[in-house]
Enzyme design. Structure first.
Site, PDB file in Angstrom:
ATOM      1  N   CYS A  17      10.946   0.893  19.076  1.00  9.04           N
ATOM      2  CA  CYS A  17       9.983  -0.132  18.669  1.00  9.04           C
ATOM      3  C   CYS A  17       8.739   0.550  18.109  1.00  9.04           C
ATOM      4  O   CYS A  17       8.658   1.784  18.047  1.00  9.04           O
ATOM      5  CB  CYS A  17       9.603  -1.019  19.857  1.00  9.04           C
ATOM      6  N   CYS A  33       6.990   3.305  20.109  1.00  9.96           N
ATOM      7  CA  CYS A  33       7.540   4.662  20.029  1.00  9.96           C
ATOM      8  C   CYS A  33       6.909   5.422  18.865  1.00  9.96           C
ATOM      9  O   CYS A  33       6.615   6.618  18.972  1.00  9.96           O
ATOM     10  CB  CYS A  33       9.052   4.609  19.857  1.00  9.96           C
ATOM     11  N   ASP A  60      -5.040  -0.487 -20.867  1.00 14.01           N
ATOM     12  CA  ASP A  60      -5.621   0.640 -21.577  1.00 14.01           C
ATOM     13  C   ASP A  60      -4.802   0.848 -22.848  1.00 14.01           C
ATOM     14  O   ASP A  60      -3.651   0.402 -22.937  1.00 14.01           O
ATOM     15  CB  ASP A  60      -5.562   1.885 -20.689  1.00 14.01           C
ATOM     16  N   ASP A 108      -3.179   5.006 -17.711  1.00 12.57           N
ATOM     17  CA  ASP A 108      -2.409   6.240 -17.612  1.00 12.57           C
ATOM     18  C   ASP A 108      -3.221   7.482 -17.314  1.00 12.57           C
ATOM     19  O   ASP A 108      -2.657   8.507 -16.969  1.00 12.57           O
ATOM     20  CB  ASP A 108      -1.651   6.479 -18.919  1.00 12.57           C
TER      21      ASP A 108
END
Length: 804
Positions: free
Chosen positions: A99, A102, A505, A695
């Protein structure tokens, strides 16, 4: 010894009396099944992490086989370690994670160790990534620490992942196969009992059939149904009721009542208990197959990079594991072999098939100095390449990690289901108790009252509600990854489905990002001298304009001395030497540096101005052709009802020309990074959900500020890191496909949630009114989960914008 069965305070297993280990820790008495569990408990409590025992929700007790015993030495683990300068990283497959608690425990304990720089555990993949300082920490110590907590660490490899998946499938198939096989026999006995009820049957025959029914039902309930029963007990112990509690109550109630009825010569309902378990296991088997299908795209991607490579050691060729390659190593790649890592060609020329990683349908030529990506295929001749990225940081590995992270992140709409599920279970138990009391009160008898209460418990299992969002996100992100689209999480997928405005852009996004020099205009000296100055300044930059200038200089055989320059985002570059400051960049950059310029030519092309100190040397004019698909892509985005705006750092004339050519209704030019970011914030403040597509370095702040930032593979690393949505292939047509997929995913999630809520609103009253038998309720509950899974799997074949 106490009369009740003792359970281990760490792993939860029953303790046989000979194995009991008693200890007093922090003033409290504790029972353990072995010294290993005692040691793990002491470590956890000693670290102040006792909350783990209150937070965990394990479906099954116990620890993975081999916990505490299995050991690895540093020499063996070293081949799984990936080193990068002063840091090292190892990926670990953790068995025994049950779970979220852990995950929390392992991360907390590991990050407290001296020498551990970062520890991340992915619950969905059971994979831990640990970054450490090799001078202060060794992989053996990391494994020993995890082992001491009661988890079984294994070095991550494809084989280990496949083995873990195979074990999970085997366990599920064994439990379901057992339940299905015995339930078939049980139905034969039940049909005979029903026939005897209507047509008459001797008491001995009836009793024999009931005992046989009890005999085959018992392993179905306690073996096949063990995960549900143990999960129910755990939820009660931690006061956190869950769906296992509803299933467990329904199964145990039907089973217990049937034993009572069998002993008192009444009608039994063993088939109800068995069919509930069988149908729910069938639903979980469907869920397992859906998860495997959703991750198939990532698995195929991971398999692209070969496990072995041919390393050059002087004049010798040595076969080594790809994970043991380091930056700077030289490897030989023969025709027909795939590149194991990202590399750069040293010797030889060839053609490479990059279709699986870049989407480029035709082979591309590669010569010395060119980059090749892991997973691409060498076609023509053997070449020698130099490793640029270790296997763990290669293109294929980065994409796989992005998808894993995406599938682990929740969509905000999931919070609705989580909040409802938290109060749903207690509410249903209350309704079941009220149903039992009501039917008993009106004189229907204990049998009818009990069956109707069991039906309420079974039919209301919130499986469909819990699966509604995660399965859709899992399938959508897997399908997107296979198409070259990476959503960084369910939250990104949801945000992309709500986009109302997109900012683009120009350079490298709408344009090819491959500018060509149109003409060179020196003030003094020759064109070659001006080009050499510009190339000298731009040689350290990865910007498309810089690459074009450097490429032209090399094409003219102009020698360039590579030196480190400083990038001024949105402005240009500055190269400082012992004798001068060399600048190359925009008109604004020159004006800010107090360089006098001639009047602007005012055309639509891009100008790079060059100056030494304050002495203006001239300008270089470049043209960047638009992508062939740009206009088509923008039209597809607009058809989705999304407003498009051009937001570029180019000057007014270049921006206007691009806007008119591509049909933008509005544009903003001469936008530096701060201005782009401010524009995103302004649009967001006006109620728009903004997508920013860029970019370069100058786009990264705006990408981060937008609801969704999008970049294409092949752009700058910082742009990719700032992006929520990554197009892994140099194809802008993936963008409308991604937006269409996101919208359809959001629609599928809403359908799933609507179905889950509607199902419960209709089914609960019918069950409480006695209109449903428990076995039909189990079938309906399983069917609701299967419907949600099947609806989510529709996304696996989605074509994006066309289907939106």
């Amino acid at each position: 010894m106490p009369d009740t069965q003792l359970t281990c305070d760490h792993c939860g297993l029953d303790i046989p009396p000979p194995d009991l280990v008693e200890a007093t820790i922090n003033g409290s008495h504790h029972n353990f099944c072995c010294r290993g569990c005692e040691g793990a408990y002491r470590i956890i409590s000693g670290a102040g992490l006792d909350d783990f025992y209150r937070k965990r929700t394990w479906e099954e007790p116990g620890l993975p086989q081999g916990a505490f015993e299995t050991q690895y030495d540093d020499e063996y683990l070293e081949k799984f370690v990936h080193r990068n300068n002063d840091e090292a990283e190892i990926s670990i497959l953790l068995e025994g994670l049950r779970c979220a608690a852990c995950v929390w425990l392992n991360e907390r304990v590991l990050t407290r160790l001296d020498g551990i720089l970062k520890a991340q555990v992915n619950y969905s993949t059971h994979r831990a990534s640990v970054t450490f300082d090799p001078d202060r920490m060794s992989p053996g110590k990391i494994f020993d620490t995890i082992r001491a907590l009661g988890y079984l660490p294994r070095p991550f490899s494809k084989d280990a992942v496949l083995l873990a998946a195979a074990r999970e499938k085997k366990s599920l198939l064994m439990r379901f196969g057992t339940a299905a096989f015995l339930s078939i026999h049980l139905m034969g006995y039940s049909i005979a009992l029903y026939a005897g009820y209507f047509q008459g049957m001797s008491a001995d025959a009836r009793s024999l059939l009931q005992y046989l029914a009890w005999l085959v039902t018992t392993p179905v309930v306690f073996y096949s149904g063990f995960p549900f029963l143990h999960g129910a007990l755990r939820s009660l112990r931690h006061r956190a009721p869950n769906m296992d509690l509803l299933i467990g109550l329904g199964v145990v109630t039907a089973y217990t009542y049937s034993i009572y009825a069998m002993l008192t010569d009444n009608e039994v309902y063993f088939e109800t208990a068995a069919m509930i378990v069988t149908l729910i296991l069938l639903g979980r088997l469907f869920e397992y197959n859906a998860r495997q299908r959703a991750s198939a795209g990532v698995d195929r991607l991971l398999r692209l990079a070969p496990d072995m490579a041919t390393l050059r050691k002087g004049d010798d060729l040595v076969q080594v594991e790809s994970s043991q390659l380091y930056k700077g190593d030289s490897i030989l790649v023969r025709p027909g072999e795939r590149f194991p890592v990202d590399a750069r060609v040293l010797v030889g020329e060839t053609e490479v098939d990059e279709s699986v990683v870049s989407g480029e349908p035709f082979p591309v030529a590669r010569k010395p100095g060119d980059q090749v990506l892991s997973g691409s295929l060498n076609l023509i001749t053997a070449i020698t390449v130099e490793v640029e990225q270790i296997a763990a940081h290669s293109f294929v590995a980065r994409v796989a990690r992005l998808v894993e992270e995406a599938q682990a992140r929740k969509a905000p709409v999931q919070a609705i289901a989580d909040r409802v599920a938290a109060v749903f279970v207690p509410f249903v138990i209350l309704i079941a108790a009220a149903t039992l009391a009501w039917w008993h009160f009106i004189g229907a008898g204990l049998e009818t009252a009990m069956l109707n209460a069991v039906t309420v418990l079974v039919v209301a299992c919130p499986c469909a509600l819990g699966l509604a969002t995660p399965t859709a996100v899992l399938v959508a992100t897997g399908a997107a990854a296979a198409a070259g689209i990476l959503f960084r999480g369910g939250d990104v997928l949801e945000a992309a489905g709500r986009i109302t405005m997109a900012g683009f852009d120009k350079t490298g996004t709408l344009s090819l990002g491959q500018p060509k020099i149109v003409y060179i205009k020196p003030v003094t000296g020759s064109a070659e001298e001006l080009l050499k100055l510009a190339a000298q300044a731009e040689s350290g930059s990865n910007h498309p304009l810089a690459r074009a200038i450097v490429h032209e200089a090399r094409h003219r055989n102009i020698a360039i001395l590579s030196q480190h320059s400083t990038t001024m985002p949105g402005r240009g570059v500055l190269l400082e030497t012992d004798t001068a400051k060399l600048r190359a960049g925009s008109r604004v950059f020159m004006q800010e540096s107090e360089v006098e310029l001639p009047p602007s030519t005012r055309d639509s092309n891009t100008e790079i101005h060059v100056a030494v100190n304050s002495d203006y040397k001239g300008s270089i004019t470049l043209e960047d052709p638009m992508r062939q698909e740009a206009e088509q892509v923008l039209q597809a985005v607009r058809r989705l009802g999304i407003k498009t705006v051009l937001v570029t750092g180019d000057h007014e004339q270049a921006g206007r020309a691009a806007a008119e050519k591509l049909g933008f209704g509005s544009f903003h030019a001469s936008m530096d990074p701060a201005a782009k970011t401010e524009w995103v914030r302004e649009m967001t403040a006006k109620g728009e959900t903004v997508l920013m597509v860029g970019d370069g370095i100058n786009d990264s702040p705006a990408l981060s500020a937008a609801a969704v930032g999008c970049a294409m593979s092949g752009t700058t690393d910082i742009a990719l890191e700032s992006s929520d949505l990554v197009l892994t292939r140099q194809d802008l047509q993936r963008l409308p496909q991604a937006l269409g997929l996101a919208r359809k995913s959001l629609w599928i999630i809403r359908q799933n949630l609507f179905w889950a809520f509607t199902y419960n609103l209709v089914a609960l009253p019918l069950a409480a009114m006695g209109k449903l038998a428990p076995v039909y309720a189990a079938a309906a509950m399983a069917f609701s989960s299967v419907c949600v899974l099947a609806n989510s799997l529709r996304l696996a074949g989605n074509k994006g914008a066309d289907n939106a």
